[in-house]
Structures are given as structure tokens and as C-alpha cells.
Design a protein around this motif. Sequence first.
Motif, PDB file in Angstrom:
ATOM      1  N   GLY A 153      50.136  31.119  37.475  1.00 35.38           N
ATOM      2  CA  GLY A 153      51.100  31.751  36.297  1.00 35.38           C
ATOM      3  C   GLY A 153      50.887  33.190  36.108  1.00 35.38           C
ATOM      4  O   GLY A 153      51.508  33.929  35.244  1.00 35.38           O
ATOM      5  N   LEU A 154      49.963  33.888  37.016  1.00 37.91           N
ATOM      6  CA  LEU A 154      49.541  35.310  36.908  1.00 37.91           C
ATOM      7  C   LEU A 154      51.019  36.176  37.758  1.00 37.91           C
ATOM      8  O   LEU A 154      51.332  35.513  38.733  1.00 37.91           O
ATOM      9  CB  LEU A 154      48.235  35.360  37.553  1.00 37.91           C
ATOM     10  CG  LEU A 154      47.139  34.843  36.819  1.00 37.91           C
ATOM     11  CD1 LEU A 154      45.986  35.325  37.451  1.00 37.91           C
ATOM     12  CD2 LEU A 154      47.150  35.583  35.496  1.00 37.91           C
ATOM     13  N   PRO A 155      51.097  37.544  37.341  1.00 42.97           N
ATOM     14  CA  PRO A 155      51.866  38.213  38.383  1.00 42.97           C
ATOM     15  C   PRO A 155      51.293  38.081  39.861  1.00 42.97           C
ATOM     16  O   PRO A 155      49.895  38.003  39.593  1.00 42.97           O
ATOM     17  CB  PRO A 155      51.796  39.605  37.629  1.00 42.97           C
ATOM     18  CG  PRO A 155      51.363  39.289  36.107  1.00 42.97           C
ATOM     19  CD  PRO A 155      50.616  38.029  36.190  1.00 42.97           C
ATOM     20  N   GLU A 156      51.818  38.347  40.887  1.00 43.28           N
ATOM     21  CA  GLU A 156      51.467  38.386  42.254  1.00 43.28           C
ATOM     22  C   GLU A 156      50.215  39.313  42.505  1.00 43.28           C
ATOM     23  O   GLU A 156      49.299  39.081  43.091  1.00 43.28           O
ATOM     24  CB  GLU A 156      52.315  38.485  43.113  1.00 43.28           C
ATOM     25  CG  GLU A 156      51.987  38.251  44.591  1.00 43.28           C
ATOM     26  CD  GLU A 156      53.210  38.590  45.382  1.00 43.28           C
ATOM     27  OE1 GLU A 156      52.907  38.350  46.912  1.00 43.28           O
ATOM     28  OE2 GLU A 156      54.261  38.572  44.983  1.00 43.28           O
ATOM     29  N   ARG A 161      44.168  39.533  43.355  1.00 44.28           N
ATOM     30  CA  ARG A 161      42.978  40.107  43.068  1.00 44.28           C
ATOM     31  C   ARG A 161      41.757  39.214  42.654  1.00 44.28           C
ATOM     32  O   ARG A 161      40.791  39.138  43.031  1.00 44.28           O
ATOM     33  CB  ARG A 161      43.029  41.261  41.707  1.00 44.28           C
ATOM     34  CG  ARG A 161      41.549  41.734  41.418  1.00 44.28           C
ATOM     35  CD  ARG A 161      41.998  42.787  40.395  1.00 44.28           C
ATOM     36  NE  ARG A 161      42.838  42.302  39.076  1.00 44.28           N
ATOM     37  CZ  ARG A 161      42.152  41.902  38.098  1.00 44.28           C
ATOM     38  NH1 ARG A 161      40.891  41.670  38.220  1.00 44.28           N
ATOM     39  NH2 ARG A 161      42.836  41.518  36.997  1.00 44.28           N
ATOM     40  N   TYR A 162      42.544  38.066  41.873  1.00 44.65           N
ATOM     41  CA  TYR A 162      41.646  36.960  41.640  1.00 44.65           C
ATOM     42  C   TYR A 162      41.104  36.171  42.985  1.00 44.65           C
ATOM     43  O   TYR A 162      40.102  35.804  43.199  1.00 44.65           O
ATOM     44  CB  TYR A 162      41.980  35.923  40.732  1.00 44.65           C
ATOM     45  CG  TYR A 162      41.779  36.387  39.288  1.00 44.65           C
ATOM     46  CD1 TYR A 162      40.671  35.880  38.637  1.00 44.65           C
ATOM     47  CD2 TYR A 162      42.696  37.209  38.440  1.00 44.65           C
ATOM     48  CE1 TYR A 162      40.079  36.184  37.426  1.00 44.65           C
ATOM     49  CE2 TYR A 162      42.303  37.323  37.269  1.00 44.65           C
ATOM     50  CZ  TYR A 162      41.262  36.876  36.547  1.00 44.65           C
ATOM     51  OH  TYR A 162      40.852  37.310  35.250  1.00 44.65           O
ATOM     52  N   LEU A 163      42.153  35.971  43.671  1.00 45.71           N
ATOM     53  CA  LEU A 163      41.796  35.172  45.117  1.00 45.71           C
ATOM     54  C   LEU A 163      40.801  35.765  45.834  1.00 45.71           C
ATOM     55  O   LEU A 163      40.323  35.202  46.286  1.00 45.71           O
ATOM     56  CB  LEU A 163      43.376  35.086  45.673  1.00 45.71           C
ATOM     57  CG  LEU A 163      44.178  33.835  45.117  1.00 45.71           C
ATOM     58  CD1 LEU A 163      45.672  33.947  45.977  1.00 45.71           C
ATOM     59  CD2 LEU A 163      43.487  32.568  45.336  1.00 45.71           C
ATOM     60  N   MET A 164      40.820  37.240  45.898  1.00 45.96           N
ATOM     61  CA  MET A 164      39.945  37.916  46.971  1.00 45.96           C
ATOM     62  C   MET A 164      38.674  37.745  46.443  1.00 45.96           C
ATOM     63  O   MET A 164      37.619  37.314  46.863  1.00 45.96           O
ATOM     64  CB  MET A 164      40.351  39.476  46.599  1.00 45.96           C
ATOM     65  CG  MET A 164      41.550  39.937  47.659  1.00 45.96           C
ATOM     66  SD  MET A 164      41.815  41.614  47.435  1.00 45.96           S
ATOM     67  CE  MET A 164      40.469  42.488  48.172  1.00 45.96           C
ATOM     68  N   ARG A 165      38.517  37.732  45.104  1.00 43.39           N
ATOM     69  CA  ARG A 165      37.130  37.529  44.297  1.00 43.39           C
ATOM     70  C   ARG A 165      36.714  36.134  44.489  1.00 43.39           C
ATOM     71  O   ARG A 165      35.328  35.655  44.847  1.00 43.39           O
ATOM     72  CB  ARG A 165      37.009  37.733  42.868  1.00 43.39           C
ATOM     73  CG  ARG A 165      37.367  39.066  42.369  1.00 43.39           C
ATOM     74  CD  ARG A 165      37.550  39.495  41.032  1.00 43.39           C
ATOM     75  NE  ARG A 165      36.315  39.039  40.267  1.00 43.39           N
ATOM     76  CZ  ARG A 165      36.486  38.898  38.981  1.00 43.39           C
ATOM     77  NH1 ARG A 165      37.506  38.960  38.270  1.00 43.39           N
ATOM     78  NH2 ARG A 165      35.356  38.379  38.205  1.00 43.39           N
ATOM     79  N   MET A 227      49.819  35.393  26.640  1.00 41.57           N
ATOM     80  CA  MET A 227      48.826  35.176  27.216  1.00 41.57           C
ATOM     81  C   MET A 227      48.953  33.973  28.398  1.00 41.57           C
ATOM     82  O   MET A 227      48.957  33.038  27.884  1.00 41.57           O
ATOM     83  CB  MET A 227      47.738  34.985  26.351  1.00 41.57           C
ATOM     84  CG  MET A 227      46.132  34.795  27.001  1.00 41.57           C
ATOM     85  SD  MET A 227      44.844  34.739  25.675  1.00 41.57           S
ATOM     86  CE  MET A 227      45.172  33.027  25.123  1.00 41.57           C
ATOM     87  N   PRO A 228      48.390  34.271  29.685  1.00 42.49           N
ATOM     88  CA  PRO A 228      48.463  33.092  30.438  1.00 42.49           C
ATOM     89  C   PRO A 228      47.302  32.030  30.209  1.00 42.49           C
ATOM     90  O   PRO A 228      46.451  32.095  30.073  1.00 42.49           O
ATOM     91  CB  PRO A 228      48.346  33.713  31.833  1.00 42.49           C
ATOM     92  CG  PRO A 228      48.655  35.154  31.795  1.00 42.49           C
ATOM     93  CD  PRO A 228      48.058  35.612  30.362  1.00 42.49           C
ATOM     94  N   MET A 229      47.820  30.703  30.311  1.00 42.88           N
ATOM     95  CA  MET A 229      47.008  29.644  29.997  1.00 42.88           C
ATOM     96  C   MET A 229      47.263  28.673  30.953  1.00 42.88           C
ATOM     97  O   MET A 229      48.244  28.879  31.825  1.00 42.88           O
ATOM     98  CB  MET A 229      47.202  29.176  28.689  1.00 42.88           C
ATOM     99  CG  MET A 229      46.807  29.862  27.380  1.00 42.88           C
ATOM    100  SD  MET A 229      47.105  29.371  25.948  1.00 42.88           S
ATOM    101  CE  MET A 229      46.561  30.640  24.803  1.00 42.88           C
ATOM    102  N   ALA A 230      46.634  27.546  31.132  1.00 44.96           N
ATOM    103  CA  ALA A 230      46.958  26.303  31.731  1.00 44.96           C
ATOM    104  C   ALA A 230      46.831  25.106  30.867  1.00 44.96           C
ATOM    105  O   ALA A 230      45.830  24.894  30.503  1.00 44.96           O
ATOM    106  CB  ALA A 230      46.211  26.376  32.893  1.00 44.96           C
TER     107      ALA A 230
END
Length: 274
Positions: A153-156, A161-165, A227-230
Amino acid sequence: MSHDTPVTLTLDRGLQVLRAFRADRAPLTDAELARRTGLSRSAVLRLTSTLLHLGYLRHAAGGARFELASGVFGIGQAWLDADPIARAATPVIQALADKLGMAVALAVPDQLDMLTIASGAGGAAACVESPRLGVGTLAPMACTAIGRAWLWGLPEYERRRYLMRLLEVADAQASMLRKAMESAFEELREWGACASQETPEHAAYGLIQGSIYGSIALPLRAGQWRMPMALAVTAVDSQPDIASMRARVLPELSQTARELTVLLADIRVGPPGH
């Protein structure tokens, strides 16, 4: 006060120790706390001594392990009582849980974990799984359906950035994790939701070892700040049939996500720490 003062660093490390305790509520030794936080055992011993004195930790039965004490729950309850999203969303979530006879959770990010801020449990989940899946539960973002749905759900640019971490933290398992992420994102493209099969150990620490919980999750945005949630539904089943579960659950889950988006549209609140 600069960000790297001794007081700030001590507070940060103390919070790392508290965050090391997971939803399984298992007591931890100082060595286990050191492993989970990356701190030295001597640093952990100093921090646990302070946290014991302040009432945030206590000795478990036998005295060699630590567990969370009432001070932590008091802070968490105060936050929940003041959080308008949790108050508004809980009745809707519980209604879905009752209808499906499963556990339902709404989660937001907390560093590289997902924090459940509203939940409900119906059927077997109400009797067996509500502590593991309830409010306050932390689940790893990288390897749970609810975490992967939130990432989608985040902007690409932010997702990358999260995937790298996450891949950096995964270390030797990074290749396996990358493939699992790509598969989940493909599901999200096709179905608007992703699925996973999880064990308690998997939910607490890492990748799948065996499957006893089936989860279906999708992303949503809520509040004036979008706000992004799931939102996720989890079944308690020794051998969950993900395809059948998706066919049964996804229409109801999608409808509930739409209801929550409308219900929470006027709420002005950001994620924890914002």
C-alpha cells in the motif's frame, strides 16, 4: 538536546529491550535479550536492572528470566483508550470476526514490525488465538501477510526503502525473503490481497517452518492523512486451505476495508510516533 546524547541512547536501548518481548509472551534471559537487541550482555544487565526498578519488567518464575510487567501495559492501555481509530474500528472488526469465525486484525507499522491496534476474534480464534493475535501484538513485517499487504500500500519509492532494510536484516535468508515478497506482491496485483501460512515461531521470528495459521490481508488507507494500514483475517487450522479461504474471506474482507475507510475518513491521527 542532540539526538546522540547518553540519555537519548540509554532510552533508545531500554525501549529495544522492551520491544524484544513478543506476542508469545515467553520470558527471556539476559542472553536472549542480548541476541534479539544486538546489545552486549553487560548493557542488557544494566538496562534490565533499571527496568525492573521502574516496574516495566519483572522476574519470571524461577528468577533467571524476565517478562513484561504492569508498567508497560499501563502505557499501552492509555494509548489505546486515547486512540480514535482503535475505538471506531473495533466494533466493525469484531462483527467481521463473528461472521467468519476467525481472528481479524488492523495493524500499523512499528519500525520493521506490524502493531495490531484493533482486533476481534470469533469461533475457535476467540478461544485459542486471541492473545497471539490481539491488540498490542507485534508481527514481523517481512514474512506475514499483514506486513506484506501494508508494504504494497506504500508509494513505490517508500516500499523500496523498506525492502532494502528488511533484506539487510534478513541476511542469509534475504534471497528466500525476496522471492516470497515478490510472490506476495504478485498476489496483491491480481487479487488485491495476499496470503500466508504461519506458525507461532514464524510470526515471532522469521520465515515459515510449518503451517498452522492461514492469513489473508489487504492494504487500506484511513483518516484525513490517508495513513497506510493493513487488515487481515487469520484462521486457526492445522492445514489451512488458502485457496478456499481466499474465496470465502476476500469479499467480506474487502467490504470491511471499504467500511473502515469511510468510517475513519474524518479522523486526524498518524501512526505511533508521529
